[in-house]
Structure formats: structure tokens, C-alpha cells
Scaffold this motif. Structure first.
Motif, PDB file in Angstrom:
ATOM      1  N   SER A  19       1.652  -8.973   9.317  1.00  0.00           N
ATOM      2  CA  SER A  19       1.793 -10.223   9.133  1.00  0.00           C
ATOM      3  C   SER A  19       2.361 -10.648   7.785  1.00  0.00           C
ATOM      4  CB  SER A  19       0.602 -10.923   9.270  1.00  0.00           C
ATOM      5  OG  SER A  19      -0.428 -10.874   8.363  1.00  0.00           O
ATOM      6  N   GLN A  20       2.383  -9.421   6.871  1.00  0.00           N
ATOM      7  CA  GLN A  20       2.895  -9.542   5.411  1.00  0.00           C
ATOM      8  C   GLN A  20       4.515  -9.966   5.551  1.00  0.00           C
ATOM      9  OE1 GLN A  20       1.476  -6.890   2.515  1.00  0.00           O
ATOM     10  NE2 GLN A  20       0.986  -5.739   4.199  1.00  0.00           N
ATOM     11  N   ARG A  23       7.994 -14.635   8.628  1.00  0.00           N
ATOM     12  CA  ARG A  23       8.654 -15.719   7.718  1.00  0.00           C
ATOM     13  C   ARG A  23       9.509 -16.341   8.879  1.00  0.00           C
ATOM     14  NH1 ARG A  23      11.692 -11.189   7.206  1.00  0.00           N
ATOM     15  NH2 ARG A  23      14.058 -11.346   7.664  1.00  0.00           N
ATOM     16  N   PRO A  24      10.116 -17.617   8.631  1.00  0.00           N
ATOM     17  CA  PRO A  24      10.583 -18.267   9.541  1.00  0.00           C
ATOM     18  C   PRO A  24      11.879 -17.252  10.195  1.00  0.00           C
ATOM     19  CG  PRO A  24      10.124 -19.748   7.849  1.00  0.00           C
ATOM     20  CD  PRO A  24       9.777 -18.479   7.284  1.00  0.00           C
ATOM     21  N   LYS A  26      11.683 -14.565  11.894  1.00  0.00           N
ATOM     22  CA  LYS A  26      11.411 -13.081  12.106  1.00  0.00           C
ATOM     23  C   LYS A  26      10.568 -13.121  13.520  1.00  0.00           C
ATOM     24  CE  LYS A  26      11.188  -9.177  10.468  1.00  0.00           C
ATOM     25  NZ  LYS A  26      12.397  -8.346  10.221  1.00  0.00           N
ATOM     26  N   LEU A  49      -2.365 -15.685   9.579  1.00  0.00           N
ATOM     27  CA  LEU A  49      -1.119 -16.531   8.792  1.00  0.00           C
ATOM     28  C   LEU A  49      -1.843 -18.101   8.476  1.00  0.00           C
ATOM     29  CD1 LEU A  49       2.051 -15.576  10.562  1.00  0.00           C
ATOM     30  CD2 LEU A  49       1.307 -14.781   8.171  1.00  0.00           C
ATOM     31  N   ILE A  71       3.507 -20.834   6.289  1.00  0.00           N
ATOM     32  CA  ILE A  71       4.977 -20.482   6.277  1.00  0.00           C
ATOM     33  C   ILE A  71       5.814 -21.027   7.266  1.00  0.00           C
ATOM     34  CG2 ILE A  71       6.318 -18.163   6.542  1.00  0.00           C
ATOM     35  CD1 ILE A  71       3.657 -16.819   6.026  1.00  0.00           C
ATOM     36  N   ALA A  72       5.346 -21.162   8.678  1.00  0.00           N
ATOM     37  CA  ALA A  72       6.190 -21.790   9.430  1.00  0.00           C
ATOM     38  C   ALA A  72       5.450 -21.836  10.744  1.00  0.00           C
ATOM     39  CB  ALA A  72       7.422 -20.915   9.793  1.00  0.00           C
ATOM     40  N   ILE A 101       8.089 -18.056  13.538  1.00  0.00           N
ATOM     41  CA  ILE A 101       7.652 -16.870  13.624  1.00  0.00           C
ATOM     42  C   ILE A 101       7.600 -16.624  14.978  1.00  0.00           C
ATOM     43  CG2 ILE A 101       5.737 -15.108  12.869  1.00  0.00           C
ATOM     44  CD1 ILE A 101       5.675 -17.172  10.566  1.00  0.00           C
TER      45      ILE A 101
END
Length: 136
Positions: A19-20, A23-24, A26, A49, A71-72, A101
């Protein structure tokens, strides 16, 4: 990267590791047989997340479950029941790839539609060991 996961805690650590890289845009494709831990991994991944998400359900029947993160938006997709490329397009999964994501279970069915830089993760067993590893 390869993880030997003989407990839920080890599966959680593997999910948190992957999960690191979320990002949008991915995509994470989860390969492996039924009962090898893909949905459990996805739940830990999503919760890492946004730990405020309590109820994370399998998308087996709905095909797509969505969740919010800082994040998204996260799309958790189960492609097991997708039968054609038309159905794939009708669901709008291709439109989600650049924006959200995406975590895809049973990606073999839509392999030709996955983004080029998809993180492919294989779930397997070797005797009594569960293995989660990134593949190319």
C-alpha cells in the motif's frame, strides 16, 4: 518482494508494504487460487489507506466496491464473474485506472486491459506456507 505469511498479522504487513506504493492511477492485480488470501490482503491494503473504514466487504457479487482514502478513491474489483470485454467496459473499470487506486482480484480475465505499470502480486502455497510475492 516476497512474504511468507502464516498468520493474519504477516498478511497485514505484506498488504501495508504494497500500500506504500498506492497513488491515483496505480493498479494492483492479485493473482492466485480461491482461498489463498487475496480478499484478506485487499482488506488490509484498503484499511492501511484509511483506518476509519470498518466494513470492507468482498466485491464478489457487486463486482466493484469503492472506498475513500486521503490519497484517492479506491476501487476493489473482483473480475471472477466478468464474462466479456463488453462487460468490462460497461462497468467502467478502464475509466477508473487513471483516476483511482485499483485492486483487482482475478485479473487474468482482464489481463489485456491492465495498465502497463500494474503491480502484479501472486498468492501461492508451498506445503503449509502461504506466499505473497510481486511478479513481473
Amino acid at each position: 518482494m516476497k512474504f511468507i505469511c502464516n498468520s493474519l498479522e504477516q498478511t497485514k504487513l505484506a498488504a501495508e508494504y504494497f500500500s506504500q506504493f498506492a497513488r491515483p492511477g496505480k493498479c494492483f492485480a492479485l493473482y492466485g487460487n480461491l482461498g489463498f488470501g487475496k480478499t484478506t490482503f485487499a482488506k488490509y491494503f484498503i484499511r492501511s489507506l484509511n483506518n476509519n473504514i470498518i466494513d470492507i466487504s468482498s466485491p464478489t457479487f457487486n463486482i466493484i466496491q469503492t472506498y475513500q482514502s486521503n490519497i484517492a478513491e479506491i476501487w476493489h474489483v473482483d473480475c471472477y464473474r466478468i464474462k466479456s470485454k463488453e462487460e468490462f467496459y460497461e462497468l467502467g473499470i478502464d475509466e477508473a485506472f487513471p483516476l483511482y487506486i485499483t485492486i483487482i482480484e482475478w485479473p487474468e480475465i482482464i489481463e489485456n486491459f491492465l495498465p502497463e505499470d500494474t503491480v502484479k502480486i501472486l498468492f501461492s502455497k508451498n506445503k503449509d506456507k502461504r506466499i505473497i510475492e510481486q511478479i513481473h
